[in-house]
Design a protein around this motif. Structure first.
Motif, mmCIF file in Angstrom:
data_model
loop_
_atom_site.group_PDB
_atom_site.id
_atom_site.type_symbol
_atom_site.label_atom_id
_atom_site.label_comp_id
_atom_site.label_asym_id
_atom_site.label_seq_id
_atom_site.Cartn_x
_atom_site.Cartn_y
_atom_site.Cartn_z
ATOM 1 N N ASP A 144 38.948 50.780 -83.330
ATOM 2 C CA ASP A 144 39.913 50.380 -83.923
ATOM 3 C C ASP A 144 41.147 50.338 -82.961
ATOM 4 O O ASP A 144 41.964 49.212 -82.964
ATOM 5 N N LEU A 145 41.480 51.535 -82.408
ATOM 6 C CA LEU A 145 42.634 51.619 -81.630
ATOM 7 C C LEU A 145 42.424 50.629 -80.285
ATOM 8 O O LEU A 145 43.433 50.175 -79.847
ATOM 9 N N PHE A 146 41.015 50.476 -79.756
ATOM 10 C CA PHE A 146 41.075 49.640 -78.654
ATOM 11 C C PHE A 146 40.629 48.130 -78.920
ATOM 12 O O PHE A 146 40.510 47.267 -78.001
ATOM 13 N N ASP A 147 40.740 47.693 -80.257
ATOM 14 C CA ASP A 147 40.370 46.140 -80.438
ATOM 15 C C ASP A 147 41.838 45.482 -80.922
ATOM 16 O O ASP A 147 42.124 44.691 -80.177
ATOM 17 N N ALA A 148 42.158 45.843 -81.930
ATOM 18 C CA ALA A 148 43.357 44.919 -82.608
ATOM 19 C C ALA A 148 44.531 45.130 -81.676
ATOM 20 O O ALA A 148 45.117 44.129 -81.246
ATOM 21 N N PRO A 149 44.956 46.297 -81.041
ATOM 22 C CA PRO A 149 45.996 46.489 -80.473
ATOM 23 C C PRO A 149 45.802 45.820 -78.919
ATOM 24 O O PRO A 149 46.550 45.130 -78.339
ATOM 25 N N MET A 150 44.590 45.679 -78.487
ATOM 26 C CA MET A 150 44.166 45.262 -77.214
ATOM 27 C C MET A 150 44.568 43.521 -77.574
ATOM 28 O O MET A 150 44.973 42.964 -76.450
ATOM 29 N N THR A 151 43.942 43.053 -78.458
ATOM 30 C CA THR A 151 44.046 41.753 -78.900
ATOM 31 C C THR A 151 45.302 41.173 -78.788
ATOM 32 O O THR A 151 45.613 40.117 -78.278
ATOM 33 N N LEU A 152 46.250 41.874 -79.528
ATOM 34 C CA LEU A 152 47.475 41.337 -79.769
ATOM 35 C C LEU A 152 48.492 41.746 -78.340
ATOM 36 O O LEU A 152 49.234 40.783 -77.820
ATOM 37 N N PHE A 153 48.489 42.941 -77.992
ATOM 38 C CA PHE A 153 49.417 43.133 -77.183
ATOM 39 C C PHE A 153 49.202 42.799 -75.627
ATOM 40 O O PHE A 153 50.030 42.622 -74.793
ATOM 41 N N ALA A 154 47.902 42.589 -75.247
ATOM 42 C CA ALA A 154 47.392 42.172 -73.999
ATOM 43 C C ALA A 154 47.649 40.877 -73.660
ATOM 44 O O ALA A 154 47.385 40.350 -72.486
ATOM 45 N N GLY A 155 48.144 39.932 -74.771
ATOM 46 C CA GLY A 155 48.260 38.621 -74.393
ATOM 47 C C GLY A 155 47.196 37.592 -74.544
ATOM 48 O O GLY A 155 47.169 36.421 -73.890
ATOM 49 N N THR A 156 45.793 37.965 -75.323
ATOM 50 C CA THR A 156 44.898 37.345 -75.374
ATOM 51 C C THR A 156 45.066 35.941 -76.015
ATOM 52 O O THR A 156 44.723 34.804 -75.726
ATOM 53 N N ARG A 157 45.933 36.100 -77.101
ATOM 54 C CA ARG A 157 46.117 34.737 -78.029
ATOM 55 C C ARG A 157 47.596 34.388 -78.056
ATOM 56 O O ARG A 157 47.900 33.443 -78.138
ATOM 57 N N ILE A 158 48.475 35.455 -77.516
ATOM 58 C CA ILE A 158 49.649 34.993 -77.663
ATOM 59 C C ILE A 158 50.406 35.511 -76.372
ATOM 60 O O ILE A 158 50.167 36.436 -75.957
ATOM 61 N N PRO A 159 51.321 34.754 -75.693
ATOM 62 C CA PRO A 159 51.863 35.065 -74.461
ATOM 63 C C PRO A 159 52.665 36.290 -74.653
ATOM 64 O O PRO A 159 53.380 36.380 -75.636
ATOM 65 N N VAL A 160 52.769 37.223 -73.749
ATOM 66 C CA VAL A 160 53.225 38.720 -73.491
ATOM 67 C C VAL A 160 54.949 38.072 -73.625
ATOM 68 O O VAL A 160 55.585 39.117 -74.007
ATOM 69 N N SER A 161 55.425 37.156 -72.826
ATOM 70 C CA SER A 161 56.861 36.742 -72.843
ATOM 71 C C SER A 161 57.301 36.556 -74.160
ATOM 72 O O SER A 161 58.768 36.640 -74.341
ATOM 73 N N CYS A 162 56.485 36.360 -75.380
ATOM 74 C CA CYS A 162 57.125 35.995 -76.487
ATOM 75 C C CYS A 162 57.220 37.508 -77.321
ATOM 76 O O CYS A 162 57.881 37.236 -78.492
ATOM 77 N N PHE A 163 56.872 38.588 -76.755
ATOM 78 C CA PHE A 163 56.946 39.636 -77.507
ATOM 79 C C PHE A 163 58.290 40.381 -77.352
ATOM 80 O O PHE A 163 59.199 39.911 -76.319
ATOM 81 N N PRO A 164 58.702 41.135 -78.148
ATOM 82 C CA PRO A 164 59.938 42.065 -78.207
ATOM 83 C C PRO A 164 59.526 43.053 -77.241
ATOM 84 O O PRO A 164 58.622 43.336 -76.694
ATOM 85 N N GLN A 165 60.872 43.719 -76.687
ATOM 86 C CA GLN A 165 60.672 44.395 -75.604
ATOM 87 C C GLN A 165 59.807 45.703 -75.785
ATOM 88 O O GLN A 165 59.049 46.279 -75.162
#
Length: 262
Positions: free
Chosen positions: A172-193
């Motif tokens: 679980d720790l390496f699935d959803a966080p990696m999918t979200l924060f690594a930018g696979t579906r959403i550009p990292v530039s859109c994230f807060p700091q």
């Protein structure tokens, strides 16, 4: 060096014979990632996203993510198989290079599990005209990048999963966080700091930054060499963790006769 390569070759062959011996296995390895890809694509499609640009963005994201996620899944399944089959103790009685063993396990799963879906994603990149005949020479470059980064990532996960009593929570720790924060579906530039800081801990982030920058999908402010430096640091840290775990667990085994370290 030659002996280490032979160990890796043996691990790859063992996995092919044990886990990837059926056409139905390969069929499932192709169908389920494609279904997930189209699910995300048609989720975003109604929001006035550019069709071909969105396809290319998700194609690179899913291709890289599948490589890294297959390492998580393989490490979890291999930990169960090695323990149930009683081959974990036998393997560590051999004089084989330990790093070669875990990287052979990772590379064997990577080559078997993702090649068909990678072919599908390359077709998507051609269809969207992101990958063209004039930049086709870049294809081996980012495939080798994914191969090397995923193998080092997988080696570390194998070391963690093999010697844990229950590391299922890491799935679980390496699935959803990696999918979200690594930018696979959403550009990292859109994230807060704060989310951008979290993304720096995943080597997948740097791989996607470089691949998308090279293909012209991402106009990042940072130089591509900054991402390359970040990836090298990540891989060096993972290599150190892998070697540290293997040495410490083997020392623990010599003292207690047990391979379960944590």
């Amino acid at each position: 060096m030659r002996k280490s390569l032979l160990v890796m070759k043996a691990e790859i062959k063992k996995q092919q014979q044990n886990d990837y011996h059926s056409y139905f296995v390969y069929f499932s390895l192709l169908v389920w990632p494609i279904l997930g890809f189209w699910e995300i694509y048609y989720t975003y499609r109604p929001f006035e996203a550019q069709g071909r640009e969105l396809l290319a963005f998700l194609g690179t994201g899913f291709m890289a993510y599948t490589c890294f996620w297959s390492m998580v899944q393989n490490a979890w399944s291999m930990s169960n198989q090695e323990r149930k089959n009683g081959t974990l103790e036998i393997a560590f009685l051999t004089p084989a290079n330990r790093l070669a063993m875990v990287y052979g396990k990772a590379l064997g799963a990577l080559l078997q599990e993702v090649w068909m879906f990678c072919c599908f994603c390359i077709f998507v990149l051609f269809y969207t005209k992101t990958l063209r005949w004039d930049n086709l020479a870049l294809l081996p470059l980012f495939l080798m990048l994914l191969l090397a980064a995923s193998t080092v990532w997988g080696g570390m996960l194998n070391a963690v999963f093999l010697f844990s009593r229950d590391a299922s929570i890491l799935m679980d720790l390496f699935d959803a966080p990696m999918t979200l924060f690594a930018g696979t579906r959403i550009p990292v530039s859109c994230f807060p700091q704060w989310a951008k800081v979290i993304s720096l801990f995943f080597p997948l982030t740097y791989c996607l930054n470089m691949i998308r920058f090279i293909l012209g999908l991402q106009k990042q402010d940072n130089d591509v060499f900054v991402s390359l430096a970040g990836l090298i640091i990540c891989l060096a840290v993972m290599l150190f963790i892998t070697k540290y775990l293997l040495d410490k667990v083997e020392k623990h085994n010599r003292e207690t006769g047990k391979l379960q370290f944590y």
